[in-house]
Design an enzyme around this catalytic site. Structure first.
Site, PDB file in Angstrom:
ATOM      1  N   PHE A 102      -6.151   6.640 -18.593  1.00  0.00           N
ATOM      2  CA  PHE A 102      -5.386   6.423 -19.875  1.00  0.00           C
ATOM      3  C   PHE A 102      -4.148   5.716 -19.984  1.00  0.00           C
ATOM      4  CE2 PHE A 102      -8.320   9.816 -21.444  1.00  0.00           C
ATOM      5  CZ  PHE A 102      -9.194   9.238 -22.317  1.00  0.00           C
ATOM      6  N   CYS A 103      -3.894   5.072 -20.736  1.00  0.00           N
ATOM      7  CA  CYS A 103      -2.729   4.326 -21.011  1.00  0.00           C
ATOM      8  C   CYS A 103      -1.508   5.292 -20.530  1.00  0.00           C
ATOM      9  CB  CYS A 103      -2.577   4.071 -22.496  1.00  0.00           C
ATOM     10  SG  CYS A 103      -0.721   3.414 -22.763  1.00  0.00           S
ATOM     11  N   PRO A 104      -0.501   5.113 -19.829  1.00  0.00           N
ATOM     12  CA  PRO A 104      -0.201   3.812 -19.276  1.00  0.00           C
ATOM     13  C   PRO A 104      -0.610   3.593 -17.908  1.00  0.00           C
ATOM     14  CG  PRO A 104       1.539   5.323 -18.959  1.00  0.00           C
ATOM     15  CD  PRO A 104       0.659   6.181 -19.423  1.00  0.00           C
ATOM     16  N   MET A 105      -1.675   4.370 -17.392  1.00  0.00           N
ATOM     17  CA  MET A 105      -1.889   4.293 -15.971  1.00  0.00           C
ATOM     18  C   MET A 105      -2.954   2.946 -15.529  1.00  0.00           C
ATOM     19  SD  MET A 105      -0.302   6.800 -15.157  1.00  0.00           S
ATOM     20  CE  MET A 105      -0.751   6.546 -13.314  1.00  0.00           C
ATOM     21  N   ASP A 129     -11.021   3.052 -20.703  1.00  0.00           N
ATOM     22  CA  ASP A 129     -10.033   3.439 -21.893  1.00  0.00           C
ATOM     23  C   ASP A 129     -10.313   2.186 -22.432  1.00  0.00           C
ATOM     24  OD1 ASP A 129      -7.904   3.827 -23.619  1.00  0.00           O
ATOM     25  OD2 ASP A 129      -6.337   3.503 -22.309  1.00  0.00           O
TER      26      ASP A 129
END
Lengths: 75, 156
Positions: A13-16, A40
């Site tokens: 998920f964000c920010p990954m 995502d």
């Protein structure tokens, strides 16, 4: 599209995903193409937005069910 | 010249800290120079240990320190730590990055950490009570100078 490198960001998920894209692209040479696979749903919008900010070239994006595959080119 | 973003992290809540670090890491990964100014409750996020009596503290400072012991709470539905525990479990299950992972990432991406010296003084904390990689110890003027040059400034 033929990519020079591919990264798998599924399950992240964000920010990954964006952080991984940034990490990978810094290792690449100008003109090389990076393929990113993610799931995502926000990534569909985030990838072109990130390219607009970072200056990398957004090429294309395709969706196959929940899987998003994006292509960007290092400037 | 690179674009800049600053965040004032005033809250010591787990959820708000995660929001702040999500934005900070994304901005840093988008070629922005990012500064986080930790003040008041936000200092709890960068404390080495959640509870310290090592520094000279008066009675009230000591009480404050004791009352902010334990894990960072959630801003809503904390229920004496149960909410925070559940949130961490849920995030782990969803494979979302934890706060410590995001903080580690922020350091890798050269996000600048500034700790507010006034808050440290009021709360009876010293530099030794905080994690080691704080870039600057400063006050409002330093923050404002950074914020004036930045395009995005957030207060969380």
């Amino acid at each position: 599209m033929k990519a020079d490198r591919t990264i798998d960001c599924t399950g992240l998920f964000c920010p990954m995903p964006i952080v991984k894209v940034k990490r990978e692209i810094t290792k690449m040479k100008p003109g090389e193409i990076l393929e990113i696979i993610a799931d995502d749903p926000g990534f569909e919008k985030d990838l072109p937005s990130w390219c607009a900010m970072s200056g990398e070239i957004f090429l294309s994006l395709k969706k196959d069910g929940p899987i998003i595959t994006g292509y960007i080119q290092k400037k | 010249m690179k674009d800049k973003m600053t965040i004032i992290l005033f809250s010591g809540d787990l959820d708000k800290a995660i929001a702040a670090f999500t934005l900070a890491t994304t901005a840093a990964a988008s070629d922005m120079e990012v500064t986080i100014f930790f003040t008041f409750w936000g200092l709890n996020v960068i404390k080495k240990k959640r509870f310290t009596l090592s520094s000279p503290q008066n009675l009230m400072q000591r009480m404050f320190n004791i009352m902010s012991t334990g894990c960072l709470p959630t801003s809503k539905l904390n229920m004496a730590g149960l909410g925070a525990w559940m949130m961490k479990k849920m995030m782990k299950k969803a494979r979302a990055a934890s706060l410590s992972e995001l903080m580690q990432l922020a350091r890798e991406l050269k996000v600048k950490f500034i700790a507010c010296t006034t808050s440290l003084g009021v709360l009876g904390l010293t530099k030794e009570d905080l994690i080691e990689d704080i870039d600057e110890f400063a006050g409002a003027s330093t923050y404002l100078a950074e914020a004036k040059a930045a395009k995005i400034n957030l207060f969380i």
